[in-house]
Design a protein around this motif. Sequence first.
Motif, mmCIF file in Angstrom:
data_model
loop_
_atom_site.group_PDB
_atom_site.id
_atom_site.type_symbol
_atom_site.label_atom_id
_atom_site.label_comp_id
_atom_site.label_asym_id
_atom_site.label_seq_id
_atom_site.Cartn_x
_atom_site.Cartn_y
_atom_site.Cartn_z
ATOM 1 N N ALA A 185 44.200 45.199 -7.128
ATOM 2 C CA ALA A 185 44.981 44.015 -6.786
ATOM 3 C C ALA A 185 44.300 43.276 -5.641
ATOM 4 O O ALA A 185 43.102 43.431 -5.405
ATOM 5 C CB ALA A 185 46.405 44.431 -6.418
ATOM 6 N N GLY A 186 45.074 42.465 -4.900
ATOM 7 C CA GLY A 186 44.564 41.747 -3.744
ATOM 8 C C GLY A 186 44.998 40.298 -3.738
ATOM 9 O O GLY A 186 45.192 39.690 -4.804
ATOM 10 N N LEU A 187 45.147 39.740 -2.549
ATOM 11 C CA LEU A 187 45.571 38.346 -2.406
ATOM 12 C C LEU A 187 44.916 37.754 -1.166
ATOM 13 O O LEU A 187 44.833 38.408 -0.123
ATOM 14 C CB LEU A 187 47.095 38.258 -2.304
ATOM 15 C CG LEU A 187 47.714 36.863 -2.215
ATOM 16 C CD1 LEU A 187 49.078 36.843 -2.908
ATOM 17 C CD2 LEU A 187 47.871 36.391 -0.777
ATOM 18 N N VAL A 188 44.470 36.502 -1.292
ATOM 19 C CA VAL A 188 43.881 35.794 -0.157
ATOM 20 C C VAL A 188 44.501 34.401 -0.092
ATOM 21 O O VAL A 188 44.732 33.763 -1.127
ATOM 22 C CB VAL A 188 42.342 35.726 -0.260
ATOM 23 C CG1 VAL A 188 41.896 34.934 -1.470
ATOM 24 C CG2 VAL A 188 41.731 35.151 1.010
ATOM 25 N N ALA A 189 44.795 33.932 1.134
ATOM 26 C CA ALA A 189 45.400 32.614 1.302
ATOM 27 C C ALA A 189 44.883 31.958 2.576
ATOM 28 O O ALA A 189 44.607 32.637 3.574
ATOM 29 C CB ALA A 189 46.925 32.715 1.350
ATOM 30 N N VAL A 190 44.763 30.639 2.514
ATOM 31 C CA VAL A 190 44.356 29.829 3.662
ATOM 32 C C VAL A 190 45.328 28.659 3.770
ATOM 33 O O VAL A 190 45.621 27.999 2.765
ATOM 34 C CB VAL A 190 42.919 29.295 3.495
ATOM 35 C CG1 VAL A 190 42.568 28.327 4.628
ATOM 36 C CG2 VAL A 190 41.925 30.443 3.445
ATOM 37 N N VAL A 201 45.481 32.248 8.062
ATOM 38 C CA VAL A 201 44.760 32.913 6.978
ATOM 39 C C VAL A 201 45.379 34.299 6.786
ATOM 40 O O VAL A 201 46.025 34.836 7.689
ATOM 41 C CB VAL A 201 43.248 33.066 7.280
ATOM 42 C CG1 VAL A 201 42.570 31.708 7.371
ATOM 43 C CG2 VAL A 201 43.020 33.878 8.553
ATOM 44 N N THR A 202 45.188 34.856 5.619
ATOM 45 C CA THR A 202 45.609 36.232 5.408
ATOM 46 C C THR A 202 44.669 37.158 6.186
ATOM 47 O O THR A 202 43.445 37.066 6.068
ATOM 48 C CB THR A 202 45.597 36.586 3.918
ATOM 49 O OG1 THR A 202 44.391 36.087 3.315
ATOM 50 C CG2 THR A 202 46.799 35.998 3.206
ATOM 51 N N ASP A 203 45.261 38.056 6.964
ATOM 52 C CA ASP A 203 44.495 39.005 7.767
ATOM 53 C C ASP A 203 45.405 40.182 8.133
ATOM 54 O O ASP A 203 46.534 40.286 7.642
ATOM 55 C CB ASP A 203 43.908 38.348 9.023
ATOM 56 C CG ASP A 203 44.962 37.708 9.922
ATOM 57 O OD1 ASP A 203 46.155 38.084 9.833
ATOM 58 O OD2 ASP A 203 44.614 36.821 10.738
ATOM 59 N N ALA A 299 39.208 34.109 5.839
ATOM 60 C CA ALA A 299 40.409 34.784 5.346
ATOM 61 C C ALA A 299 40.045 36.124 4.722
ATOM 62 O O ALA A 299 39.005 36.254 4.072
ATOM 63 C CB ALA A 299 41.123 33.905 4.321
ATOM 64 N N ASP A 300 40.908 37.125 4.916
ATOM 65 C CA ASP A 300 40.717 38.447 4.323
ATOM 66 C C ASP A 300 41.588 38.591 3.076
ATOM 67 O O ASP A 300 42.679 38.017 2.993
ATOM 68 C CB ASP A 300 41.133 39.551 5.309
ATOM 69 C CG ASP A 300 40.258 39.606 6.536
ATOM 70 O OD1 ASP A 300 39.025 39.617 6.383
ATOM 71 O OD2 ASP A 300 40.809 39.634 7.657
ATOM 72 N N PHE A 301 41.117 39.370 2.130
ATOM 73 C CA PHE A 301 42.012 39.850 1.088
ATOM 74 C C PHE A 301 42.954 40.865 1.724
ATOM 75 O O PHE A 301 42.514 41.750 2.471
ATOM 76 C CB PHE A 301 41.236 40.507 -0.059
ATOM 77 C CG PHE A 301 40.760 39.544 -1.090
ATOM 78 C CD1 PHE A 301 41.595 39.137 -2.126
ATOM 79 C CD2 PHE A 301 39.475 39.009 -1.032
ATOM 80 C CE1 PHE A 301 41.158 38.245 -3.092
ATOM 81 C CE2 PHE A 301 39.032 38.109 -1.982
ATOM 82 C CZ PHE A 301 39.878 37.722 -3.015
#
Length: 320
Positions: A185-190, A201-203, A299-301
């Motif tokens: 899975a995983g999600l990244v957002a800015v 950011v996702t972190d 941004a991190d996953f």
Amino acid sequence: MLKFKKFVLLLAITLLSMHHVMAEEMPTFTTGLAQTVNPGLYACSGANARISAVGKIKAKDGTEWIVPANTHFESAVKAADLYNQCNEIRLRRSADIDFKSVPVIDAGGSNIFTAYIFADNYFELYVNGKLLAVDPVPFTPFNSSVIRFKATRPFTLALMGVDWEENLGLGSEQNRGYAYHPGDAGLVAVIKDESGQTVAVTDKTWRAQTFYIAPLNDRSCLKVRGPVRDSSACSMESVQDGSSFSAAHWRVPASWFSPDFDDSDWPHATVFTNDTVGVNNKPAYMNFRNVFDDPIVDADFIWSSNLILDNLVLMRKVVE
């Protein structure tokens, strides 16, 4: 004597409260495949398209669970596309975005913000408790989205992330030569403001809690300590027959997306690299690396602690 009685009464109330909290943290287990209740939320003829079916399964204690998640896909606004093979949208870079075609959703405020999201597989975005939009492709092919909204800082971001499944109720799919392969899975957002400045950011500062873990070939591998739901000791091996495996479920709090919801006991999100998530061959991500992998604000996953077995994860962050 009166003071002693008051002390005993307060102690009893405290112990009951602690017991109640601990009881709420313990999962309900189901075994085997779920019954299909929707053969597919979405149909796509694109390459690598998978059917986003939904199932229902009952535990021995009588509780029923929707798998992989109870979503708003059929009723909510779909996020605008950055890259979506199913809709024939294949932007090559962020400079090609026509922002005038992306509606601005009012989340309570006067400033315009833009969210860029890539999810493996599905997301729902809330701002200040309002559901703004959902992922237009629940499963695959992989896509990415852009959402514009009005808000005033500080505001609360809440994201539902779902790792979809083909073997309903067992968190697995047919892949890599196996009938029961537990996908990752995983999600990244800015989030950017109207001037293009990144405001979030996702972190690892996000909070992330898991509510559905599968497949479990041995329930004892799962360790629950208060709010910590640790599946790191569980097998992540692909098998040809995992139909007798189990799954762990927790009830999703009704107001988990609200600004007033207390997420202080949720674990912090775990961060993962691009290589771990495996996005280097996905144009839905790679075409927009200048946004997701900005060298100044990268941004991190994020996910819960287990990218493989944790299939329904809720994530929250307050943007100051």
